[in-house]
Design a protein around this motif. Structure first.
Motif, short mmCIF file in Angstrom:
data_model
loop_
_atom_site.label_atom_id
_atom_site.label_comp_id
_atom_site.label_asym_id
_atom_site.label_seq_id
_atom_site.Cartn_x
_atom_site.Cartn_y
_atom_site.Cartn_z
N LEU A 73 0.66 -1.37 -0.12
CA LEU A 73 -0.08 -0.11 0.19
C LEU A 73 1.11 1.51 0.11
O LEU A 73 0.76 2.15 -0.79
CB LEU A 73 -0.53 0.02 1.47
CG LEU A 73 -1.81 -0.78 0.69
CD1 LEU A 73 -3.00 -1.27 2.74
CD2 LEU A 73 -3.22 -0.82 0.01
N SER A 74 1.63 1.78 0.53
CA SER A 74 2.95 2.30 0.72
C SER A 74 3.57 2.90 -0.10
O SER A 74 3.45 3.00 -1.12
CB SER A 74 4.02 2.83 2.45
OG SER A 74 4.75 3.23 1.95
N ILE A 112 -4.52 -1.70 -4.54
CA ILE A 112 -4.47 -1.35 -3.25
C ILE A 112 -5.63 -1.49 -3.06
O ILE A 112 -6.19 -2.75 -2.16
CB ILE A 112 -5.13 0.00 -3.22
CG1 ILE A 112 -3.28 1.06 -3.81
CG2 ILE A 112 -5.58 1.17 -2.06
CD1 ILE A 112 -3.72 2.73 -3.80
N THR A 146 0.95 3.87 -3.23
CA THR A 146 -0.01 5.41 -2.76
C THR A 146 1.92 6.17 -3.23
O THR A 146 1.53 7.53 -3.72
CB THR A 146 0.32 5.40 -1.15
OG1 THR A 146 -0.24 4.65 0.05
CG2 THR A 146 -0.01 6.91 -0.50
N LYS A 147 2.65 5.58 -2.73
CA LYS A 147 4.09 6.78 -3.28
C LYS A 147 3.99 6.74 -5.46
O LYS A 147 4.06 7.72 -5.81
CB LYS A 147 4.96 5.90 -3.47
CG LYS A 147 5.28 6.24 -1.58
CD LYS A 147 6.82 5.92 -1.18
CE LYS A 147 7.39 6.11 0.25
NZ LYS A 147 8.44 5.01 0.87
N LEU A 202 1.23 6.65 -6.93
CA LEU A 202 -0.13 7.68 -7.26
C LEU A 202 0.16 8.74 -6.85
O LEU A 202 -0.11 9.99 -8.14
CB LEU A 202 -1.40 7.74 -6.62
CG LEU A 202 -1.48 5.45 -6.69
CD1 LEU A 202 -2.65 5.81 -6.11
CD2 LEU A 202 -2.08 5.76 -8.28
N LYS A 203 1.65 8.91 -6.31
CA LYS A 203 2.03 10.72 -6.17
C LYS A 203 3.30 11.29 -7.44
O LYS A 203 3.41 12.51 -8.04
CB LYS A 203 2.87 10.68 -4.81
CG LYS A 203 1.82 10.67 -3.85
CD LYS A 203 2.49 11.06 -2.33
CE LYS A 203 1.29 10.60 -1.37
NZ LYS A 203 3.00 10.57 -0.50
#
Length: 462
Positions: free
Chosen positions: A260-261, A286, A264-265, A267-268
């Motif tokens: 997940l971490s 996710i 998330t990175k 997607l940024k």
């Protein structure tokens, strides 16, 4: 921790030994005091019978007078030492029956509450004339000579007293028309003994309360130590199991959280924002990891339920159809291609059970067969029914030792290989399966030997 427990056990054993020694010493001292007190009371009860009882006193005077006469004859060389002793024995034997009768009568009057016997034993007869000693009888060089009283074996502890009779004797006798005067001193020693039937038991009887209390205290101390050490060992096992569970759940949570971490990175990143295909893939990842996390949490929460807390939604199921469906679904879920499943499920009777829960229980057992199997896994499932449905699931895995079988259905417990848990899991699957079967009024049995596979037998009442 093990060393601490070992030290505690050693200290406890040494303490018990020390307590035993101290308690034994106290009991022995108490016994000696009770014995001494008991014997002293017995001695006191008979101490004045000889002197203050008219019948007995007259009998004592009779044999003493007789002995003096025989010693007079001995002094005149008319009788030998052996003759004196033989004559003494004859007179005491003749008066002994009335002596015993009179003595027993006096003892009955005292109401002692136990059977007491008494006798006198001759120790020494010595005459002293003109400064010279003449020993007529010496107890050390002769067997015990019972003067008066009952027959019994002498016990040193029951020696009442030593009697000493001393008298000066002088008499005249005409011999060959000459007046002859003879003088001598008589030293007569005897020992008085008593005998009480089972006197040791009587003394122990007086100590009954002390002995019972001592035994109870000793047993209580042993019980407290045993339960304390057992509780400490159990606490140690529970701590190890919980620590192992925390390590396992942490490990299981790390993978989806890390994924997940990373997602998330991604997607940024600007280059990703312009690529819808990558965004959809990351979102799917996710969602999968979120579902995995949710399943892990649900597993911990649901598997913590006891069988009395499980709410069943039973429905009638055709046995063979249901079991075969579960086995087919299991084969589809298995990622390992080296699994061979044999089945014998041909019973078309019906049974009322909760499909969801029982399926979960069966899956947990089947998954264990795969987890702890070898390179080529063989699982055999068969069913039979009479008054109950019996589902047997056998594998060719590593097997389970007798020691581990007792703990297999405990919460968080996992069988380790060489003290290392090399198979992932939380230690809740078999516990939960057992609770599910219990909720249905059934039970799970296990048959296994180390290295020879394992068979789980599920019994559900029809």
């Amino acid at each position: 921790m093990i060393n601490k427990i070992t030290r505690l056990i050693i200290v406890s054993i040494l303490s018990l030994v020390a307590l035993s020694v101290i308690q034994s010493t106290l009991i022995k001292n108490t016994y000696n005091l009770k014995k001494e007190n008991f014997i002293n009371k017995a001695k006191e009860a008979i101490s004045k019978i000889d002197e203050y009882t008219i019948g007995i006193d007259s009998l004592n005077i009779k044999w003493k007078t007789f002995l003096i006469n025989k010693l007079d004859e001995y002094s005149l060389n008319n009788l030998t030492k052996k003759g004196v002793i033989n004559e003494l024995r004859r007179i005491t034997d003749s008066i002994n029956p009335p002596y015993i009768k009179a003595y027993n009568e006096e003892l009955r009057k005292k109401k002692l509450g136990y059977n007491l016997k008494f006798h006198k034993v001759l120790k020494n007869i010595t005459l002293v004339s003109r400064g010279k000693k003449d020993t007529i009888f010496k107890g050390k060089s002769n067997p015990d000579f019972k003067l008066l009283g009952s027959d019994f074996e002498n016990v040193k502890e029951l020696q009442v007293s030593n009697s000493y009779w001393h008298t000066e004797r002088s008499f005249s006798r005409e011999i060959n028309k000459k007046e002859l005067t003879v003088s001598y001193e008589l030293h007569f020693e005897s020992t008085n003994y008593i005998n009480i039937d089972n006197w040791e038991l009587i003394v122990f009887g007086k100590m009954k309360l002390i002995l019972i209390l001592s035994l109870l205290i000793f047993l209580v101390v042993i019980g407290v130590l045993y339960h304390s050490i057992k509780a400490l060992i159990t606490q140690k096992k529970n701590t190890d199991i919980k620590t192992d569970f925390i390590n396992n759940i942490t490990h299981e949570l790390k993978t989806p959280l890390a994924t997940l971490s990373l997602a998330t990175k991604m997607l940024k990143k600007e280059e990703v924002k312009t690529k819808p295909v990558i965004i959809d893939s990351v979102i799917n990842t996710i969602e999968r990891q979120n579902t995995r996390l949710q399943k892990l949490i649900d597993q911990v929460l649901n598997n913590s339920l006891g069988y009395h807390e499980i709410k069943l939604n039973k429905q009638m199921m055709v046995i063979d159809q249901y079991i075969n469906t579960v086995l087919d679904d299991f084969l589809l879920s298995v990622e390992n291609n080296n699994v061979r499943l044999e089945r014998c499920c041909r019973i078309n009777n019906t049974i009322a059970l909760d499909k969801f829960f029982v399926t979960t229980a069966l899956f947990n057992i089947l998954e264990n067969a795969v987890k702890y199997g070898g390179t080529k896994i063989e699982v055999n499932c068969s069913i039979k029914n009479s008054k109950s449905l019996y589902i047997s699931i056998a594998d060719n895995g590593i097997g389970i030792s007798k020691k581990n079988q007792e703990l297999l259905f405990d919460k968080f417990y996992r069988v380790a290989t060489n003290e290392i848990h090399d198979v992932k899991g939380l230690g809740l699957g078999l516990y939960y399966s057992n609770q599910i079967i219990k909720a249905h009024g059934g039970a799970i049995f296990i048959e296994s030997e180390k290295g020879n596979g394992t068979t789980f037998i599920i019994n559900i009442p029809i």
